[in-house]
Scaffold this motif. Sequence first.
Motif, PDB file in Angstrom:
ATOM      1  N   LYS A 159     -48.433  10.790  -0.624  1.00 33.06           N
ATOM      2  CA  LYS A 159     -49.226  11.208   0.715  1.00 33.06           C
ATOM      3  C   LYS A 159     -50.576  11.694   0.209  1.00 33.06           C
ATOM      4  O   LYS A 159     -50.365  12.533  -0.955  1.00 33.06           O
ATOM      5  CB  LYS A 159     -48.607  12.260   1.713  1.00 33.06           C
ATOM      6  CG  LYS A 159     -47.553  11.711   2.537  1.00 33.06           C
ATOM      7  CD  LYS A 159     -46.931  12.828   3.664  1.00 33.06           C
ATOM      8  CE  LYS A 159     -45.566  12.360   4.158  1.00 33.06           C
ATOM      9  NZ  LYS A 159     -45.304  13.220   5.207  1.00 33.06           N
ATOM     10  N   GLU A 161     -52.745  14.200   1.910  1.00 33.62           N
ATOM     11  CA  GLU A 161     -53.027  15.170   3.147  1.00 33.62           C
ATOM     12  C   GLU A 161     -54.482  15.600   3.128  1.00 33.62           C
ATOM     13  O   GLU A 161     -55.138  16.100   2.208  1.00 33.62           O
ATOM     14  CB  GLU A 161     -52.180  16.376   2.816  1.00 33.62           C
ATOM     15  CG  GLU A 161     -50.661  16.151   3.224  1.00 33.62           C
ATOM     16  CD  GLU A 161     -49.836  17.320   3.403  1.00 33.62           C
ATOM     17  OE1 GLU A 161     -48.935  17.197   3.870  1.00 33.62           O
ATOM     18  OE2 GLU A 161     -50.021  18.337   2.622  1.00 33.62           O
ATOM     19  N   THR A 163     -57.508  17.406   6.132  1.00 36.79           N
ATOM     20  CA  THR A 163     -57.799  18.281   7.203  1.00 36.79           C
ATOM     21  C   THR A 163     -58.695  17.338   8.070  1.00 36.79           C
ATOM     22  O   THR A 163     -59.262  16.596   7.340  1.00 36.79           O
ATOM     23  CB  THR A 163     -58.515  19.491   7.043  1.00 36.79           C
ATOM     24  OG1 THR A 163     -59.561  19.250   6.377  1.00 36.79           O
ATOM     25  CG2 THR A 163     -57.308  20.436   5.879  1.00 36.79           C
ATOM     26  N   LYS A 205     -55.774   8.405   9.844  1.00 42.25           N
ATOM     27  CA  LYS A 205     -54.400   8.759   9.458  1.00 42.25           C
ATOM     28  C   LYS A 205     -53.808   7.458   9.198  1.00 42.25           C
ATOM     29  O   LYS A 205     -53.954   6.544  10.063  1.00 42.25           O
ATOM     30  CB  LYS A 205     -53.534   9.388  10.401  1.00 42.25           C
ATOM     31  CG  LYS A 205     -52.202   9.723  10.048  1.00 42.25           C
ATOM     32  CD  LYS A 205     -51.379  10.321  11.154  1.00 42.25           C
ATOM     33  CE  LYS A 205     -51.509   9.762  12.527  1.00 42.25           C
ATOM     34  NZ  LYS A 205     -50.658  10.396  13.529  1.00 42.25           N
ATOM     35  N   SER A 231     -52.455  11.185   5.297  1.00 38.95           N
ATOM     36  CA  SER A 231     -52.047  11.750   6.365  1.00 38.95           C
ATOM     37  C   SER A 231     -52.923  13.088   6.960  1.00 38.95           C
ATOM     38  O   SER A 231     -53.621  13.536   6.185  1.00 38.95           O
ATOM     39  CB  SER A 231     -50.589  12.609   6.141  1.00 38.95           C
ATOM     40  OG  SER A 231     -50.887  13.506   5.159  1.00 38.95           O
ATOM     41  N   GLU A 232     -52.749  13.305   8.150  1.00 39.96           N
ATOM     42  CA  GLU A 232     -53.592  14.482   8.894  1.00 39.96           C
ATOM     43  C   GLU A 232     -53.094  15.569   9.033  1.00 39.96           C
ATOM     44  O   GLU A 232     -52.018  15.424   9.879  1.00 39.96           O
ATOM     45  CB  GLU A 232     -54.402  13.623  10.052  1.00 39.96           C
ATOM     46  CG  GLU A 232     -55.444  14.236  11.106  1.00 39.96           C
ATOM     47  CD  GLU A 232     -55.680  13.581  12.181  1.00 39.96           C
ATOM     48  OE1 GLU A 232     -56.593  12.469  11.938  1.00 39.96           O
ATOM     49  OE2 GLU A 232     -55.434  13.966  13.194  1.00 39.96           O
ATOM     50  N   LYS A 233     -53.375  16.612   8.645  1.00 43.75           N
ATOM     51  CA  LYS A 233     -52.952  18.016   8.815  1.00 43.75           C
ATOM     52  C   LYS A 233     -53.371  18.332  10.375  1.00 43.75           C
ATOM     53  O   LYS A 233     -54.365  18.030  10.883  1.00 43.75           O
ATOM     54  CB  LYS A 233     -53.556  19.014   8.124  1.00 43.75           C
ATOM     55  CG  LYS A 233     -52.978  18.957   6.766  1.00 43.75           C
ATOM     56  CD  LYS A 233     -53.639  19.948   5.483  1.00 43.75           C
ATOM     57  CE  LYS A 233     -53.226  19.764   4.202  1.00 43.75           C
ATOM     58  NZ  LYS A 233     -53.587  20.830   3.414  1.00 43.75           N
TER      59      LYS A 233
END
Length: 334
Positions: A159, A161, A163, A205, A231-233
């Motif tokens: 992943k 990650e 923001t 994402k 992936s989107e926090k």
Amino acid sequence: MGNPPELYHKILNIPKDTSPHEIRAAYKNLVKKWHPDKHPPSSRPEAEARFKAISEAYEALLDQQENRGVFELCNDGRAGERTRGAFGGAGGGGGGGLGAGVGARMERTRSDGFCTRSAPGTPAREFKKVYSSGDPGGRRAFAEFSSSIVRKAPPLERKLECTLEELCRGCKKEVSFTRDVVTKNGSTVKKEVTQTVVVKPGWRKGKQVVLEGMGDERPGCLPGDAILTVSEKRHPAFKRVGDDLVLKAEVPLVGALTGWSFSFRLLGGRKVSCSFQDEVVRPGYEKVIAGEGMPVPGQKGARGDLRVKLDVVFPKELTPEQRAGLAEILRGSC
């Protein structure tokens, strides 16, 4: 060698109509590049697999070119007719004798997929069909070689990650992960690597970043790829919907009825104020601010919208006097 010719051309990186001379040139360049002795132990398994496949493809294509010429020679006697036409003709006895002599020396036979031609005092030469069903060992061997050239170790998936701020502005991220590496003696060990990934504004994402050859290594295989999936926090204020941003805010009932304003900062840091002075805010009210959403990938300067969704907060209880006053104020307004 019952593989399709397209595979051989692909291995040698040449078009279908390549001449024998061009095939040899491509072969020489590739064997120089992929000779195992010129590669360090870490890449030697790949070099050996490619070297074998290149050699096999070269031989198969040359055989195919050679057999094509022989097929013309053996096909329905037409080559013999062309030979007689070239050397016989309607001339004097010398010309006719030359044609007869050549015709006598050239013999053509066909049986079991072979064509044999011979001249007096010289051994016959046999040309075997490239796509013969009688060579299963050769087909198996080439299958191993060609599968080595196209087979990779399974991809290594991780992943990435980010923001919402990083996906909005773009950034550089250092990504560390562990991969399998083949040592000089052929064993496999774990090694931690760090790669820098440039995150571009507007990435979503699920976006995948492929780091070719940075995945796991396996003996006899090409190194696998490392695949990083964005992936989107979760953000405390904003939610992304496509290229739009959604901001939810609570409005007290008195503000919804008499006017209300609030301010907030966008993902880029700029402060924005929203004012609702000349309108009554109803539950579920939405205000759209055009062009203040996320950047649109691949469209320079284009951005989505910011959608401000307001939720009216009602008081939990009212005194009898408040109820009476509100009833008087609101009577006749609906």
